[in-house]
Write a protein that holds these residues in place. Structure first.
Motif, PDB file in Angstrom:
ATOM      1  N   LEU A 145       0.828  -1.205   0.000  1.00 61.28           N
ATOM      2  CA  LEU A 145       0.000   0.000   0.000  1.00 61.28           C
ATOM      3  C   LEU A 145       0.864   1.257   0.000  1.00 61.28           C
ATOM      4  N   ILE A 146       1.919   1.265   0.805  1.00 63.03           N
ATOM      5  CA  ILE A 146       2.808   2.432   0.863  1.00 63.03           C
ATOM      6  C   ILE A 146       3.511   2.626  -0.474  1.00 63.03           C
ATOM      7  N   THR A 147       4.023   1.532  -1.052  1.00 61.67           N
ATOM      8  CA  THR A 147       4.724   1.624  -2.329  1.00 61.67           C
ATOM      9  C   THR A 147       3.805   2.112  -3.435  1.00 61.67           C
ATOM     10  N   LEU A 148       2.594   1.565  -3.491  1.00 56.49           N
ATOM     11  CA  LEU A 148       1.637   1.976  -4.516  1.00 56.49           C
ATOM     12  C   LEU A 148       1.257   3.442  -4.365  1.00 56.49           C
ATOM     13  N   THR A 149       1.048   3.879  -3.132  1.00 59.14           N
ATOM     14  CA  THR A 149       0.653   5.268  -2.912  1.00 59.14           C
ATOM     15  C   THR A 149       1.731   6.228  -3.381  1.00 59.14           C
ATOM     16  N   VAL A 150       2.965   5.977  -2.971  1.00 64.16           N
ATOM     17  CA  VAL A 150       4.074   6.859  -3.365  1.00 64.16           C
ATOM     18  C   VAL A 150       4.253   6.838  -4.881  1.00 64.16           C
ATOM     19  N   THR A 151       4.159   5.644  -5.483  1.00 60.46           N
ATOM     20  CA  THR A 151       4.356   5.523  -6.926  1.00 60.46           C
ATOM     21  C   THR A 151       3.291   6.284  -7.702  1.00 60.46           C
ATOM     22  N   MET A 152       2.032   6.095  -7.354  1.00 60.93           N
ATOM     23  CA  MET A 152       0.954   6.763  -8.083  1.00 60.93           C
ATOM     24  C   MET A 152       0.993   8.270  -7.872  1.00 60.93           C
ATOM     25  N   VAL A 153       1.392   8.718  -6.696  1.00 59.88           N
ATOM     26  CA  VAL A 153       1.529  10.162  -6.466  1.00 59.88           C
ATOM     27  C   VAL A 153       2.585  10.743  -7.394  1.00 59.88           C
ATOM     28  N   PHE A 160      -2.134   1.213 -12.226  1.00 56.28           N
ATOM     29  CA  PHE A 160      -2.258   0.901 -10.794  1.00 56.28           C
ATOM     30  C   PHE A 160      -2.538  -0.586 -10.580  1.00 56.28           C
TER      31      PHE A 160
END
Length: 347
Positions: free
Chosen positions: A61-69, A149
């Motif tokens: 979840l953390i990796t996906l959030t940072v990546t999509m941002v 995503f």
């Protein structure tokens, strides 16, 4: 033997053409898929490091959030910048129309009748449509981002299992070769993107400061566009240099100021792109400039803006895979900017 060799070559060429046709027709699937693989190669070390301290799903979840941002920030900066340009064009379209009429009259006065052939292509309406089209395409990447995503989420969950399958005895000898090549590709792409991101941020800041000092309107928009388009080698800096020059002609109504701005912007792009970046990337990422230009234009033709962004990463992966096979070393030699070429990852 010659007939058999000729048949194999014809078969290979036909297969390559069919694969490219499939990639072009099904770009709505393959473009986000390849883009996702590129992102997974970049962020997997972060995911693996987080998994050592946090539950796997929380780390994901953390990796996906940072990546999509990060992805949305880059895409939104270009969309916002071109949106500002479109608004400015609507307000100041009469300036461009007057300049266009003056140019055509001057050329016709010197025996160059270009008003007719160019009227339907390079008038003010064409420029407005171009800027609106760029802003519209960039604002419509929501569906692309959703697919990216999903692919990144599923890919990050499967990286460890996929690597385990590659080292299985039944996958040899190709499994080990693919695993080694993937590690080399990941390392090269991470270094490429770190340097490219640093250069893009520096370019955006310098262009923004220069626009403020020069008195250019939309200074923040020019900085945002320069930052985002710098991820596209050659083509991006060209657009980020040519557009402010065109707008400077309309704003200052003088060639001397516009040419000065054009020269200064090119000096900025040259110092950062042709002097600073090669020294930061080093010889391990040296690629033929012709190959880079071809990759950018070819993949932008295939997949539009997303293809232009990932054209060079695709080229890097292609060179590494070619260098890892005896039959493809000669291709890596031709595409590499080194002599002898970098054969890192070859087994």
């Amino acid at each position: 033997m010659q007939v058999a060799g000729g048949s194999r070559m014809i078969g290979s060429v036909a297969t390559g053409i069919l694969v490219l046709a499939l990639l072009y027709v099904a770009q709505s699937i393959f473009a986000p898929l390849i883009f996702s693989l590129f992102v997974i190669a970049l962020v997997w070390p972060c995911q693996a490091a987080l998994q050592r301290w946090l539950p796997k799903l929380l780390a994901l979840l953390i990796t996906l959030t940072v990546t999509m941002v990060a992805i949305i920030t880059i895409g939104s900066s270009v969309a916002w910048g071109f949106g500002k340009l479109a608004q400015w064009l609507f307000v100041n379209a009469d300036r461009f129309q007057a300049i266009y009429i003056d140019w055509t009259n001057w050329l016709e006065g010197h025996g160059l009748a270009v008003a007719g052939p160019l009227a339907d292509r390079f008038d003010v309406a064409w420029l407005v449509r171009f800027v609106q089209g760029m802003a519209g395409r960039l604002n419509s990447f929501a569906g692309f981002a959703v697919l990216v995503f999903i692919f990144i989420m599923l890919g990050l969950l499967e990286v460890e299992d996929f690597n385990a399958r590659l080292v299985a005895p039944s996958a040899q000898p190709y499994g080990e070769r693919i695993l080694t090549a993937n590690r080399v590709i990941g390392a090269k792409l991470r270094r490429f993107m770190i340097v490219r991101t640093f250069a893009s941020i520096l370019t955006g800041l310098v262009v923004w400061l220069f626009a403020l000092v020069a008195g250019l309107e939309l200074a923040t928009a020019w900085g945002a566009i320069a930052f985002a388009l710098n991820y596209i080698p050659f083509l991006g800096p060209f657009v980020a240099t040519a557009l402010p020059t065109l707008f400077a002609i309309a704003q200052f109504d003088t060639w001397h100021t516009a040419l000065t701005i054009f020269a200064c912007l090119n000096i900025i792009q040259f110092i950062i792109g042709s002097y600073l970046e090669p020294r930061l990337t080093g010889a391990s990422l040296a690629i033929s400039p012709f190959a880079v230009i071809f990759a950018v234009f070819f993949w932008s033709f295939m997949w539009g803006i997303s293809g232009a962004f990932i054209g060079v990463p695709i080229l890097i992966a292609f060179i590494v895979y070619c260098a890892g096979t005896p039959s493809g070393v000669w291709i890596a030699t031709l595409l590499s900017g080194n002599s002898p070429p970098d054969t890192e990852g070859r087994s």
